[in-house]
Scaffold this motif. Structure first.
Motif, PDB file in Angstrom:
ATOM      1  N   ALA A 124      -2.498  -6.952  -3.828  1.00 36.92           N
ATOM      2  CA  ALA A 124      -3.502  -5.889  -3.770  1.00 36.92           C
ATOM      3  C   ALA A 124      -2.915  -4.529  -4.143  1.00 36.92           C
ATOM      4  O   ALA A 124      -3.635  -3.529  -4.139  1.00 36.92           O
ATOM      5  N   GLY A 125      -1.627  -4.480  -4.478  1.00 37.28           N
ATOM      6  CA  GLY A 125      -0.989  -3.201  -4.780  1.00 37.28           C
ATOM      7  C   GLY A 125      -1.661  -2.465  -5.924  1.00 37.28           C
ATOM      8  O   GLY A 125      -1.893  -1.245  -5.865  1.00 37.28           O
ATOM      9  N   MET A 126      -1.992  -3.183  -7.013  1.00 38.21           N
ATOM     10  CA  MET A 126      -2.643  -2.555  -8.165  1.00 38.21           C
ATOM     11  C   MET A 126      -4.003  -1.984  -7.762  1.00 38.21           C
ATOM     12  O   MET A 126      -4.375  -0.860  -8.146  1.00 38.21           O
ATOM     13  N   THR A 127      -4.756  -2.747  -6.956  1.00 36.17           N
ATOM     14  CA  THR A 127      -6.093  -2.314  -6.545  1.00 36.17           C
ATOM     15  C   THR A 127      -6.018  -1.072  -5.667  1.00 36.17           C
ATOM     16  O   THR A 127      -6.793  -0.118  -5.841  1.00 36.17           O
ATOM     17  N   ILE A 128      -5.087  -1.058  -4.702  1.00 37.75           N
ATOM     18  CA  ILE A 128      -4.947   0.098  -3.805  1.00 37.75           C
ATOM     19  C   ILE A 128      -4.537   1.336  -4.593  1.00 37.75           C
ATOM     20  O   ILE A 128      -5.060   2.435  -4.375  1.00 37.75           O
ATOM     21  N   ALA A 129      -3.584   1.164  -5.524  1.00 40.63           N
ATOM     22  CA  ALA A 129      -3.136   2.304  -6.326  1.00 40.63           C
ATOM     23  C   ALA A 129      -4.285   2.875  -7.155  1.00 40.63           C
ATOM     24  O   ALA A 129      -4.446   4.103  -7.266  1.00 40.63           O
ATOM     25  N   THR A 130      -5.115   1.999  -7.729  1.00 37.62           N
ATOM     26  CA  THR A 130      -6.260   2.467  -8.525  1.00 37.62           C
ATOM     27  C   THR A 130      -7.238   3.236  -7.644  1.00 37.62           C
ATOM     28  O   THR A 130      -7.766   4.294  -8.040  1.00 37.62           O
ATOM     29  N   GLY A 131      -7.520   2.737  -6.413  1.00 39.83           N
ATOM     30  CA  GLY A 131      -8.430   3.434  -5.512  1.00 39.83           C
ATOM     31  C   GLY A 131      -7.909   4.791  -5.106  1.00 39.83           C
ATOM     32  O   GLY A 131      -8.669   5.780  -5.042  1.00 39.83           O
ATOM     33  N   LEU A 132      -6.593   4.888  -4.820  1.00 35.08           N
ATOM     34  CA  LEU A 132      -6.001   6.173  -4.436  1.00 35.08           C
ATOM     35  C   LEU A 132      -6.076   7.175  -5.577  1.00 35.08           C
ATOM     36  O   LEU A 132      -6.441   8.353  -5.381  1.00 35.08           O
ATOM     37  N   ILE A 133      -5.727   6.738  -6.786  1.00 39.47           N
ATOM     38  CA  ILE A 133      -5.772   7.647  -7.939  1.00 39.47           C
ATOM     39  C   ILE A 133      -7.201   8.090  -8.205  1.00 39.47           C
ATOM     40  O   ILE A 133      -7.469   9.264  -8.528  1.00 39.47           O
ATOM     41  N   SER A 134      -8.162   7.144  -8.059  1.00 42.24           N
ATOM     42  CA  SER A 134      -9.560   7.502  -8.258  1.00 42.24           C
ATOM     43  C   SER A 134      -9.984   8.603  -7.286  1.00 42.24           C
ATOM     44  O   SER A 134     -10.688   9.557  -7.665  1.00 42.24           O
ATOM     45  N   ASP A 135      -9.550   8.513  -6.007  1.00 41.53           N
ATOM     46  CA  ASP A 135      -9.935   9.518  -5.027  1.00 41.53           C
ATOM     47  C   ASP A 135      -9.217  10.837  -5.287  1.00 41.53           C
ATOM     48  O   ASP A 135      -9.818  11.911  -5.171  1.00 41.53           O
ATOM     49  N   VAL A 136      -7.930  10.785  -5.640  1.00 42.25           N
ATOM     50  CA  VAL A 136      -7.171  12.011  -5.889  1.00 42.25           C
ATOM     51  C   VAL A 136      -7.748  12.764  -7.085  1.00 42.25           C
ATOM     52  O   VAL A 136      -7.947  13.982  -7.055  1.00 42.25           O
ATOM     53  N   ALA A 137      -8.031  12.025  -8.180  1.00 44.77           N
ATOM     54  CA  ALA A 137      -8.519  12.673  -9.398  1.00 44.77           C
ATOM     55  C   ALA A 137     -10.034  12.832  -9.411  1.00 44.77           C
ATOM     56  O   ALA A 137     -10.579  13.458 -10.322  1.00 44.77           O
ATOM     57  N   ALA A 159       0.828  -1.208   0.000  1.00 45.31           N
ATOM     58  CA  ALA A 159       0.000   0.000   0.000  1.00 45.31           C
ATOM     59  C   ALA A 159       0.861   1.256   0.000  1.00 45.31           C
ATOM     60  O   ALA A 159       0.564   2.235  -0.703  1.00 45.31           O
ATOM     61  N   HIS A 160       1.947   1.261   0.774  1.00 47.96           N
ATOM     62  CA  HIS A 160       2.843   2.421   0.796  1.00 47.96           C
ATOM     63  C   HIS A 160       3.527   2.602  -0.559  1.00 47.96           C
ATOM     64  O   HIS A 160       3.722   3.747  -1.014  1.00 47.96           O
ATOM     65  N   ALA A 161       3.894   1.487  -1.216  1.00 49.81           N
ATOM     66  CA  ALA A 161       4.492   1.591  -2.548  1.00 49.81           C
ATOM     67  C   ALA A 161       3.492   2.189  -3.532  1.00 49.81           C
ATOM     68  O   ALA A 161       3.839   3.034  -4.373  1.00 49.81           O
ATOM     69  N   ALA A 162       2.227   1.760  -3.436  1.00 50.16           N
ATOM     70  CA  ALA A 162       1.194   2.309  -4.305  1.00 50.16           C
ATOM     71  C   ALA A 162       0.998   3.794  -4.040  1.00 50.16           C
ATOM     72  O   ALA A 162       0.821   4.599  -4.966  1.00 50.16           O
ATOM     73  N   PHE A 163       1.043   4.194  -2.776  1.00 46.56           N
ATOM     74  CA  PHE A 163       0.869   5.600  -2.410  1.00 46.56           C
ATOM     75  C   PHE A 163       2.002   6.452  -2.984  1.00 46.56           C
ATOM     76  O   PHE A 163       1.781   7.572  -3.477  1.00 46.56           O
ATOM     77  N   GLU A 186       0.803  -6.945  -8.295  1.00 50.73           N
ATOM     78  CA  GLU A 186       1.714  -6.193  -7.431  1.00 50.73           C
ATOM     79  C   GLU A 186       2.227  -4.974  -8.184  1.00 50.73           C
ATOM     80  O   GLU A 186       2.531  -5.055  -9.378  1.00 50.73           O
ATOM     81  N   VAL A 187       2.332  -3.846  -7.488  1.00 51.67           N
ATOM     82  CA  VAL A 187       2.782  -2.612  -8.120  1.00 51.67           C
ATOM     83  C   VAL A 187       4.066  -2.135  -7.447  1.00 51.67           C
ATOM     84  O   VAL A 187       4.255  -2.316  -6.237  1.00 51.67           O
ATOM     85  N   THR A 188       4.963  -1.556  -8.259  1.00 52.40           N
ATOM     86  CA  THR A 188       6.194  -0.971  -7.725  1.00 52.40           C
ATOM     87  C   THR A 188       6.015   0.536  -7.600  1.00 52.40           C
ATOM     88  O   THR A 188       5.036   1.117  -8.077  1.00 52.40           O
ATOM     89  N   ILE A 189       6.980   1.201  -6.993  1.00 52.87           N
ATOM     90  CA  ILE A 189       6.876   2.655  -6.813  1.00 52.87           C
ATOM     91  C   ILE A 189       7.018   3.384  -8.144  1.00 52.87           C
ATOM     92  O   ILE A 189       6.740   4.585  -8.223  1.00 52.87           O
ATOM     93  N   ARG A 190       7.457   2.687  -9.179  1.00 52.66           N
ATOM     94  CA  ARG A 190       7.521   3.271 -10.513  1.00 52.66           C
ATOM     95  C   ARG A 190       6.287   2.929 -11.342  1.00 52.66           C
ATOM     96  O   ARG A 190       6.200   3.267 -12.515  1.00 52.66           O
ATOM     97  N   GLY A 191       5.358   2.185 -10.769  1.00 55.21           N
ATOM     98  CA  GLY A 191       4.129   1.869 -11.478  1.00 55.21           C
ATOM     99  C   GLY A 191       4.178   0.614 -12.300  1.00 55.21           C
ATOM    100  O   GLY A 191       3.211   0.292 -13.012  1.00 55.21           O
ATOM    101  N   ASN A 192       5.266  -0.155 -12.238  1.00 52.28           N
ATOM    102  CA  ASN A 192       5.337  -1.418 -12.976  1.00 52.28           C
ATOM    103  C   ASN A 192       4.481  -2.482 -12.279  1.00 52.28           C
ATOM    104  O   ASN A 192       4.380  -2.513 -11.048  1.00 52.28           O
ATOM    105  N   ILE A 193       3.875  -3.349 -13.077  1.00 48.79           N
ATOM    106  CA  ILE A 193       3.002  -4.396 -12.549  1.00 48.79           C
ATOM    107  C   ILE A 193       3.748  -5.725 -12.565  1.00 48.79           C
ATOM    108  O   ILE A 193       4.237  -6.155 -13.618  1.00 48.79           O
TER     109      ILE A 193
END
Length: 827
Positions: free
Chosen positions: A712-725, A670-674, A738-745
């Motif tokens: 769940a990294g991809m899912t958390i990142a999508t939820g955060l971006i949805s809320d931010v935008a 989750a922190h990596a997604a953030f 799984e998502v990295t801090i550079r956005g790779n899956i």
């Protein structure tokens, strides 16, 4: 194969000058016709015998190169050169594979046998040495240099004494039982030429190839005769020793027979007097059992040693009972007895199909093992590990495999075992000592090749008493378990013929060294269709029989079975499904027992009367597109699940809050997604206050259930971006990755179970990592057809699919600050 007819006395008699008395004699003993032998002739390599001049013997020819050489000789002057092979296993001998010194021979006659071989009768003529090999198309020609004995004086006391000693030794050998034709013996008595005497004696003795070749190669007649003398002296010593051994054995047998008669007489006398010696009878009985147990020699020696101690010990001594129990274990353990494997591949496949539905990979692996076992009977048993969720049939599959192989089945539960002694046994010095579970299982099986089911090997523990998983390393290593050492038995025991099958729910709990010794076979959770077939073919008939009713009293249709699977069970296997079917059968059995003997039809409308209200609520997706709410896919031990992840933001200090009983790995994901979302916000030109003055809360519902893993990294990142935008997420899409801090899956595991969960929740599209594209084939075809599967490498691809509209960079306005999402619009 070129060999003589295994008759040591198949040489023809020769005259006193050493020439053959056969009608095909080709020289007169003076060497006048020897010169007619050509210098070049075909080579016939022979095995297991050295041919001397004057020998007449049959040879059986089977190799193509040898048959070609015979045909070449017969087409010419019938001369052929016989040379002995150094290595009898060599099928195509070359120049370095035969001895150079051999014998030129003449082919007397030839006979073709029905099996394709050729039988020839040859007569040795003269010694020769190969000077050159001339390869032909399908045989070898050799240039031969004739060898003549060195001229020596055959007169003199030393030579005469040597000749006489050789003749005397030969007579002694015959007296010991060596078979030599009387005509040959009579001829030898008349010979006074040391060279010819040496050749004839050597030709009629079954000598080792090395010794016979050395005698043939010696060109000094007296030295050759001395070598024969040495060989005869050694043969006499061996024969004398053989006679002594036979005499001692006969004497020992006579003594044993006498002791047996005396012992039986003593028993009869004691029985008449009523004075029976129970201890003596017990010791005699133990001794007979030790001899019948067919133990290895070192084990039998130790058992007899312990029996001797027991015999000298008073029966009331504390150690006497320990020795007696130890002897009983040694006697009752199987050392040689084994069951015969059922190597009928079709029959084994039929048995496996009868007992289990699906599981194609495991069934193929067992049939492959049988196929290899059929071709290589002495192969070691495999070490298999069935890994998968509870209730998927791992243990019952082991029993089915044992039935298919025709082997004894032994199940050992390793769950909670913490003491190393439970595997290796206790030392006999302890009170109450006993062997470990492995040796106990072997005793129960009674054969050296049972099938061992080591259940729940991932549940092994350890404490101050030792680490049983380390003790299992020797058991499950094919290179070591042939000498498995149990502390109680105290002698090596062979486990190499045992087939070990382990079961585990989580292979990551198994130590790496132990896991490396096993062949892991994954059992995934069953699909709804597979559960339906298993219930129809296996579970329902078994429960009907267990509850004393038949299909004449209960009617369960496929739709009803499907409803039971969906609304009353939530598992990867079928254990709870069988329980629910058992409940239905028991209620029907009660009514039948009360006298209502009729067909009870269970329908969707009356199912609750049998099983009560539904226990499982069906998984459903969001009803509408929403900001910050994303459908995730998770793997659990009971299969895949749809996992809603919610994101909300509020005024704060830029902190990220995670709730829902998340594990460390999931928190890090989750922190990596953030971090990635912050980078993306910079790229989209969002104002920094969105993170500096706002807190974000990520919540995963079902907070009482522990959750972990990076998928769940991809899912958390999508939820955060949805809320931010402030852009909604499509509710018909679910994702995992799984998502990295550079956005790779990055790829994840459990794709099959996750896809099944999406299909159950009526999701129509799923997003998975590109690295999992190869795993799509594992998803059942019916599920694949109902889903649109997207494979992605980066979060930007995910956002294009998951969000209801495309994200565009924000245009800054210096006076207002920003023209896109601001704090007031955020929830």
């Amino acid at each position: 194969m070129e060999n003589n007819s295994n008759n040591e006395n198949n040489q023809s008699p020769t005259n006193k000058n050493g020439n053959s008395t056969d009608s095909h004699t080709l020289f007169d003993g003076q060497g006048t016709l020897v010169e007619n032998i050509p210098d070049q002739m075909p080579l016939l390599p022979i095995r297991d015998i050295v041919v001397y001049p004057f020998m007449l013997l049959p040879l059986f020819i089977g190799r193509d190169v040898s048959v070609s050489a015979i045909n070449k000789a017969l087409a010419g002057d019938r001369y052929i050169f016989l040379a002995t092979q150094k290595d009898t296993t060599q099928e195509n001998p070359g120049a370095d594979d035969v001895y150079r010194v051999g014998t030129a021979a003449s082919i007397i006659r030839m006979l073709k046998l029905p099996d394709g071989r050729v039988k020839v009768l040859v007569q040795g003529l003269h010694k020769g040495s190969i000077s050159e090999f001339v390869p032909e198309n399908d045989y070898l020609l050799v240039n031969v240099k004739k060898l003549y004995d060195k001229p020596v004086s055959i007169e003199g006391l030393r030579v005469e004494a040597l000749i006489r000693n050789v003749k005397e030794q030969l007579n002694q050998v015959v007296q010991y039982g060596k078979m030599i034709l009387p005509d040959v013996l009579a001829l030898i008595e008349t010979l006074d030429d040391p060279g010819k005497l040496a050749d004839i004696v050597a030709a009629n003795m079954a000598l080792k190839i090395e010794d016979a070749q050395a005698i043939l190669a010696e060109d000094h007649p007296v030295k050759r005769l001395r070598k024969v003398y040495t060989v005869l002296a050694k043969e006499l010593k061996l024969l004398d020793m053989q006679v002594k051994i036979q005499s001692e054995a006969k004497g020992e047998m006579d003594k044993l027979q006498r002791d047996y008669y005396l012992r039986e007489q003593l028993k009869a006398i004691q029985k008449e007097l009523g004075d029976t010696d129970e201890v003596g009878e017990e010791i005699t009985e133990l001794e007979e059992k030790i001899q019948k147990a067919k133990m290895p020699k070192e084990v039998e020696k130790e058992a007899l040693k312990q029996l001797g101690r027991y015999k000298r010990m008073h029966q009331d001594a504390s150690e006497a009972n320990i020795i007696r129990t130890h002897l009983d274990w040694l006697i009752e353990l199987p050392w040689k007895k084994r069951t015969r494997d059922n190597l009928d591949l079709n029959a084994a496949q039929t048995i496996l199909d009868e007992d289990h539905y699906g599981l194609k990979d495991i069934k193929d692996r067992i049939v492959e093992y049988l196929g290899v076992k059929k071709l290589k009977p002495d192969m070691h048993g495999p070490i298999l590990c069935f890994a998968g969720p509870p209730g998927t049939g791992k243990t019952s599959l082991g029993r089915s495999i044992a039935r298919a192989l025709g082997r004894k089945f032994i199940r050992i539960s390793l769950g909670g075992v913490k003491d190393e002694a439970e595997i290796r046994g206790h030392r006999r010095t302890y009170v109450g000592a006993m062997p470990g579970k492995i040796i106990q299982g072997m005793k129960t099986a009674g054969t050296v090749n049972p099938l061992f089911m080591l259940d729940e090997i991932d549940k092994l523990g350890y404490d101050y008493k030792g680490d049983p998983s380390s003790a299992m390393l020797e058991v499950l290593d094919p290179e070591q378990n042939s000498t498995f050492a149990d502390h109680y038995i105290g002698m090596p025991y062979d486990l190499s013929k045992v087939m070990f099958i382990c079961t585990a729910n989580n292979i990551h709990s198994i130590p790496a060294a132990l896991r490396d010794r096993m062949e892991i076979i994954e059992l995934s959770s069953y699909t709804e269709e597979e559960k339906l077939q298993i219930a129809r073919k296996y579970l329902q008939p078994r429960q009907l029989e267990a509850n004393g009713i038949s299909c004449d009293y209960l009617d369960l249709t496929d739709p009803v079975l499907t409803q039971i699977i969906r609304q009353y069970t939530k598992e990867a296997g079928v254990r709870n499904l069988e329980r629910e079917l058992g409940r239905v059968c028991r209620k029907v059995a009660k009514k039948v027992a009360d006298g209502e003997k009729k067909l009870f039809k269970v329908t969707a409308a009356n199912l609750h009367k049998y099983l009560g209200t539904p226990k499982v609520l069906q998984e459903e997706e969001n009803k509408q597109d929403a900001v910050g709410v994303v459908n995730g896919l998770a793997w659990t031990q009971v299969g895949g699940e749809l996992l809603l992840i919610e994101v909300a933001s509020m005024v704060g200090k830029g902190q990220l809050t995670l709730t829902g009983q998340l594990g460390d790995v999931m928190k890090e994901s989750a922190h990596a997604a953030f971090t990635y979302v912050k980078h993306l916000a910079i790229d989209l030109n969002y104002k920094p206050e969105l993170f500096g003055k706002r807190d974000y809360h990520v919540h995963v519902p079902a907070g009482a259930i522990p959750k972990d893993g990076p998928s769940a990294g991809m899912t958390i990142a999508t939820g955060l971006i949805s809320d931010v935008a402030q852009v909604a997420v499509r509710h018909k899409v679910a994702m995992t990755g799984e998502v990295t801090i550079r956005g790779n899956i990055l790829p994840i595991g459990g794709l099959k179970e996750k896809a099944l969960a999406a299909a159950r929740a009526h999701i129509r599209e799923i997003i998975i990592p590109l690295g999992n594209k190869k795993d799509i084939a594992d998803i059942p075809q019916k599920v694949r057809d109902s889903l649109k599967i997207h494979t992605v490498e980066h979060m930007r691809e995910v956002l294009k699919i998951a969000l209801v509209k495309k994200l565009e960079p924000v245009v800054r306005d210096e006076e207002i600050g920003v023209s896109a999402p601001d704090e007031k619009e955020a929830p």
